[in-house]
Design an enzyme around this catalytic site. Structure first.
Site, PDB file in Angstrom:
ATOM      1  N   GLU A  21     -27.085 -41.775  41.174  1.00 48.92           N
ATOM      2  CA  GLU A  21     -26.995 -42.342  39.829  1.00 48.92           C
ATOM      3  C   GLU A  21     -28.375 -42.723  39.300  1.00 48.92           C
ATOM      4  O   GLU A  21     -28.656 -42.591  38.115  1.00 48.92           O
ATOM      5  CB  GLU A  21     -26.092 -43.575  39.832  1.00 48.92           C
ATOM      6  CG  GLU A  21     -24.646 -43.274  40.158  1.00 48.92           C
ATOM      7  CD  GLU A  21     -23.821 -44.532  40.234  1.00 48.92           C
ATOM      8  OE1 GLU A  21     -22.932 -44.690  39.376  1.00 48.92           O
ATOM      9  OE2 GLU A  21     -24.055 -45.359  41.142  1.00 48.92           O
ATOM     10  N   TYR A  53     -25.026 -52.710  11.865  1.00 49.81           N
ATOM     11  CA  TYR A  53     -24.564 -52.106  13.118  1.00 49.81           C
ATOM     12  C   TYR A  53     -25.412 -50.921  13.549  1.00 49.81           C
ATOM     13  O   TYR A  53     -25.438 -50.579  14.729  1.00 49.81           O
ATOM     14  CB  TYR A  53     -23.075 -51.771  13.093  1.00 49.81           C
ATOM     15  CG  TYR A  53     -22.576 -50.960  11.937  1.00 49.81           C
ATOM     16  CD1 TYR A  53     -22.741 -49.592  11.890  1.00 49.81           C
ATOM     17  CD2 TYR A  53     -21.898 -51.579  10.898  1.00 49.81           C
ATOM     18  CE1 TYR A  53     -22.265 -48.849  10.825  1.00 49.81           C
ATOM     19  CE2 TYR A  53     -21.415 -50.843   9.827  1.00 49.81           C
ATOM     20  CZ  TYR A  53     -21.600 -49.480   9.795  1.00 49.81           C
ATOM     21  OH  TYR A  53     -21.125 -48.747   8.743  1.00 49.81           O
ATOM     22  N   ILE A  72     -23.738 -52.287  36.528  1.00 54.89           N
ATOM     23  CA  ILE A  72     -23.451 -52.253  35.098  1.00 54.89           C
ATOM     24  C   ILE A  72     -23.075 -53.652  34.597  1.00 54.89           C
ATOM     25  O   ILE A  72     -23.190 -53.928  33.406  1.00 54.89           O
ATOM     26  CB  ILE A  72     -22.391 -51.198  34.717  1.00 54.89           C
ATOM     27  CG1 ILE A  72     -21.086 -51.380  35.479  1.00 54.89           C
ATOM     28  CG2 ILE A  72     -22.953 -49.796  34.900  1.00 54.89           C
ATOM     29  CD1 ILE A  72     -19.968 -50.439  35.030  1.00 54.89           C
ATOM     30  N   GLU A  73     -22.689 -54.537  35.500  1.00 55.87           N
ATOM     31  CA  GLU A  73     -22.472 -55.929  35.121  1.00 55.87           C
ATOM     32  C   GLU A  73     -23.772 -56.534  34.585  1.00 55.87           C
ATOM     33  O   GLU A  73     -23.770 -57.270  33.591  1.00 55.87           O
ATOM     34  CB  GLU A  73     -21.971 -56.750  36.317  1.00 55.87           C
ATOM     35  CG  GLU A  73     -20.572 -56.392  36.779  1.00 55.87           C
ATOM     36  CD  GLU A  73     -20.515 -55.264  37.804  1.00 55.87           C
ATOM     37  OE1 GLU A  73     -19.480 -55.142  38.467  1.00 55.87           O
ATOM     38  OE2 GLU A  73     -21.498 -54.490  37.945  1.00 55.87           O
ATOM     39  N   LYS A  99     -18.199 -45.634  33.110  1.00 56.58           N
ATOM     40  CA  LYS A  99     -18.779 -44.411  33.661  1.00 56.58           C
ATOM     41  C   LYS A  99     -17.621 -43.438  33.842  1.00 56.58           C
ATOM     42  O   LYS A  99     -16.639 -43.768  34.501  1.00 56.58           O
ATOM     43  CB  LYS A  99     -19.396 -44.655  35.037  1.00 56.58           C
ATOM     44  CG  LYS A  99     -20.487 -45.684  35.113  1.00 56.58           C
ATOM     45  CD  LYS A  99     -20.910 -45.814  36.579  1.00 56.58           C
ATOM     46  CE  LYS A  99     -21.906 -46.904  36.806  1.00 56.58           C
ATOM     47  NZ  LYS A  99     -22.314 -46.960  38.227  1.00 56.58           N
TER      48      LYS A  99
END
Length: 119
Positions: A21, A53, A72-73, A99
């Site tokens: 990854e 945005y 990813i946290e 993911k």
């Protein structure tokens, strides 16, 4: 509370606990829900009375594609920190990161996390 929603944002990054990854990278799907008082914008029709945005998208893209995290946290936490710093009107954030193809065996649509933070 009023909300601004960005759904299905796709970014290419190098986040993850597996070496593959971190070297090959992968697509990350990011959904954002921003709690913002939109009363003024709903009356004025002025961009200056809301959170742009497009600028939020660019900010998140720079972080997801420019940094590298194991979890990813942590990426989600960094997104919240950055958006709170860059956009003072945001009162709360819900961010989901998925993911679709992590290097783990099994059949699934996606894996991910969801995080909520308040100012």
């Amino acid at each position: 509370m009023d909300k601004i929603v960005l759904e299905g944002c796709r970014f290419y990054g190098y986040h993850g606990a597996f070496k593959e990854e971190q070297t090959l990278g992968q697509i990350f799907l990011v959904d954002l829900e921003l709690s913002v008082d939109l009363q003024a914008a709903s009356l004025s029709d002025q961009l200056t009375d809301t959170v742009h945005y497009g600028m939020v998208f660019d900010s998140v893209r720079q972080l997801v594609e420019g940094e590298k995290f194991i979890l990813i946290e942590r990426l989600a936490g960094a997104i919240c920190e950055q958006l709170f710093n860059e956009f003072p009107p945001i009162e709360a954030i819900k961010v989901a990161i998925k993911k679709e193809n992590p290097p783990i065996a099994g059949h699934y649509k996606a894996v991910g996390i969801e995080l909520e933070r308040q100012r």
